[in-house]
Design a protein around this motif. Structure first.
Motif: not given
Length: 85
Positions: A49-53
């Motif tokens: 989703e293109g989010r930083e984890f």
């Protein structure tokens, strides 16, 4: 075991890193692997989703390998009450 929303918990920096999970004495090897596998799945979802984890897949894989090495050496296979790992 119910893990809840690991992503929300992990993003809070007061929580455990993948390697801290792998070395935690209150979890059996199976519980550690279950937690780390869930963490890996959540990280993959965030990446898709293109989010930083908060952790890289490499950090999680390294922690999983650490647990596997411990099991091969006979460590971490008993219950947490023995504090064996």
């Amino acid at each position: 075991m119910v893990f809840g929303n690991l992503e929300e918990e992990i993003m809070n920096r007061d929580n455990l890193t993948p390697m801290q999970i792998a070395q935690h004495s209150l979890f059996t090897a199976r519980e550690k692997l279950d937690l780390l596998q869930q963490l890996r799945a959540d990280a993959a979802g965030a990446a898709a989703e293109g989010r930083e984890f908060g952790f890289t897949a490499g950090e999680i894989d390294e922690a999983i390998a650490h647990v596997h090495r411990g099991v091969q050496d006979g460590v971490g296979t008993e219950t947490a009450f023995k504090g064996d790992y």
